[in-house]
Enzyme design. Structure first.
Site, short mmCIF file in Angstrom:
data_model
loop_
_atom_site.label_atom_id
_atom_site.label_comp_id
_atom_site.label_asym_id
_atom_site.label_seq_id
_atom_site.Cartn_x
_atom_site.Cartn_y
_atom_site.Cartn_z
N ASN A 162 0.84 -1.21 0.00
CA ASN A 162 0.00 0.00 0.00
C ASN A 162 0.87 1.26 0.00
OD1 ASN A 162 0.60 -0.86 2.67
ND2 ASN A 162 -1.09 0.30 3.53
N VAL A 163 0.35 2.27 -0.68
CA VAL A 163 1.05 3.55 -0.84
C VAL A 163 0.08 4.65 -0.44
CG1 VAL A 163 2.22 5.09 -2.46
CG2 VAL A 163 2.44 2.60 -2.75
N GLU A 164 0.32 5.24 0.71
CA GLU A 164 -0.59 6.26 1.22
C GLU A 164 -0.18 7.65 0.75
OE1 GLU A 164 -1.04 5.51 5.45
OE2 GLU A 164 -2.26 3.73 5.01
N CYS A 197 -10.14 -5.21 0.14
CA CYS A 197 -11.27 -4.28 0.20
C CYS A 197 -12.11 -4.41 -1.07
CB CYS A 197 -10.78 -2.84 0.40
SG CYS A 197 -10.18 -2.05 -1.12
N GLU A 229 -3.07 -4.61 -3.08
CA GLU A 229 -3.56 -5.46 -4.17
C GLU A 229 -3.69 -4.66 -5.46
OE1 GLU A 229 -4.83 -4.91 -1.18
OE2 GLU A 229 -6.12 -6.54 -0.50
N CYS A 264 -4.14 0.71 -2.34
CA CYS A 264 -4.01 -0.56 -1.61
C CYS A 264 -2.93 -1.44 -2.24
CB CYS A 264 -5.32 -1.33 -1.64
SG CYS A 264 -6.61 -0.63 -0.61
N CYS A 292 -10.45 -3.34 -4.35
CA CYS A 292 -9.41 -4.29 -4.78
C CYS A 292 -10.02 -5.55 -5.36
CB CYS A 292 -8.49 -4.63 -3.62
SG CYS A 292 -7.38 -3.28 -3.21
N1 THU Z 1 -5.31 -1.59 2.56
C1 THU Z 1 -4.74 -2.40 1.61
O1 THU Z 1 -3.63 -2.14 1.14
N2 THU Z 1 -5.45 -3.47 1.18
C2 THU Z 1 -6.66 -3.84 1.67
O2 THU Z 1 -7.26 -4.77 1.15
C3 THU Z 1 -7.24 -3.14 2.81
C4 THU Z 1 -6.61 -1.83 3.14
C5 THU Z 1 -4.56 -0.42 3.01
C6 THU Z 1 -5.14 0.89 2.61
C7 THU Z 1 -4.57 1.81 3.67
O3 THU Z 1 -3.28 2.24 3.25
C8 THU Z 1 -4.44 0.94 4.89
O4 THU Z 1 -4.53 -0.40 4.43
C9 THU Z 1 -5.51 1.16 5.96
O5 THU Z 1 -6.77 1.07 5.40
#
Ligand code: THU
Length: 146
Positions: free
Chosen positions: A50-52, A99, A63, A61, A102
């Site tokens: 994941n890259v915020e 999620c 995936e 996310c 994804c």
């Molecule tokens: N996140 C994912 O990378 N994949 C998921 O299926 C659920 C959530 C990440 C998004 C965000 O950066 C962090 O988890 C918290 O929601």
């Protein structure tokens, strides 16, 4: 959809790849580190984390990052397996399932190749094994637009 080709996927190796990918997560806001690994019929594995973003809602996310990476490398199907792992500060906790967005993004790549990949969702004490079609039944996809 053919979902029976999982004999080619090394589940434990895929889980290790997802765990390694999670170590590259950029998640300074949620501190929830996620890694995903995609296994393809040609034996290749593509990972993502994941890259915020300081604009919180723009987070990518793990995936979705992995699917974008794979498609940028030319993948247009052949998706057999997916491992997803994550937790607060990188510590495994409850099982992480993809999620909703994804699931839809994974479905695009899967449907292009007519597969129904197995999704291994990792938690501290358990691995949940589900088909993508279990996570996203009655999916809308490229076939709807052909
Ligand atoms: N996140 C994912 O990378 N994949 C998921 O299926 C659920 C959530 C990440 C998004 C965000 O950066 C962090 O988890 C918290 O929601």
């Amino acid at each position: 959809m053919g979902g029976g080709a999982t004999v080619n996927v090394d589940r434990d190796a895929l889980i290790r790849a997802a765990r390694e990918a999670a170590s590259h997560a950029y998640a300074p806001y949620s501190r929830f580190h996620v890694g995903a690994a995609l296994a393809f019929a040609d034996g290749s594995v593509v990972t993502g984390a994941n890259v915020e973003n300081a604009s919180y809602g723009l987070a990518l996310c793990a995936e979705t990052s992995a699917v974008a990476k794979a498609m940028n490398l030319g993948a247009r199907g052949g998706l057999l397996g997916v491992a997803v792992i994550g937790g607060m500060n990188g510590e495994p906790g409850p099982v992480v399932t993809p999620c909703g967005r994804c699931r839809q993004v994974l479905n695009e790549l899967a449907q292009l190749g007519g597969t129904d990949p197995l999704i291994w969702c990792l938690g501290a004490d358990e691995v949940l094994e589900l088909r993508l079609s279990d996570l996203l039944p009655h999916a809308f996809g490229p076939a709807n637009l052909s």
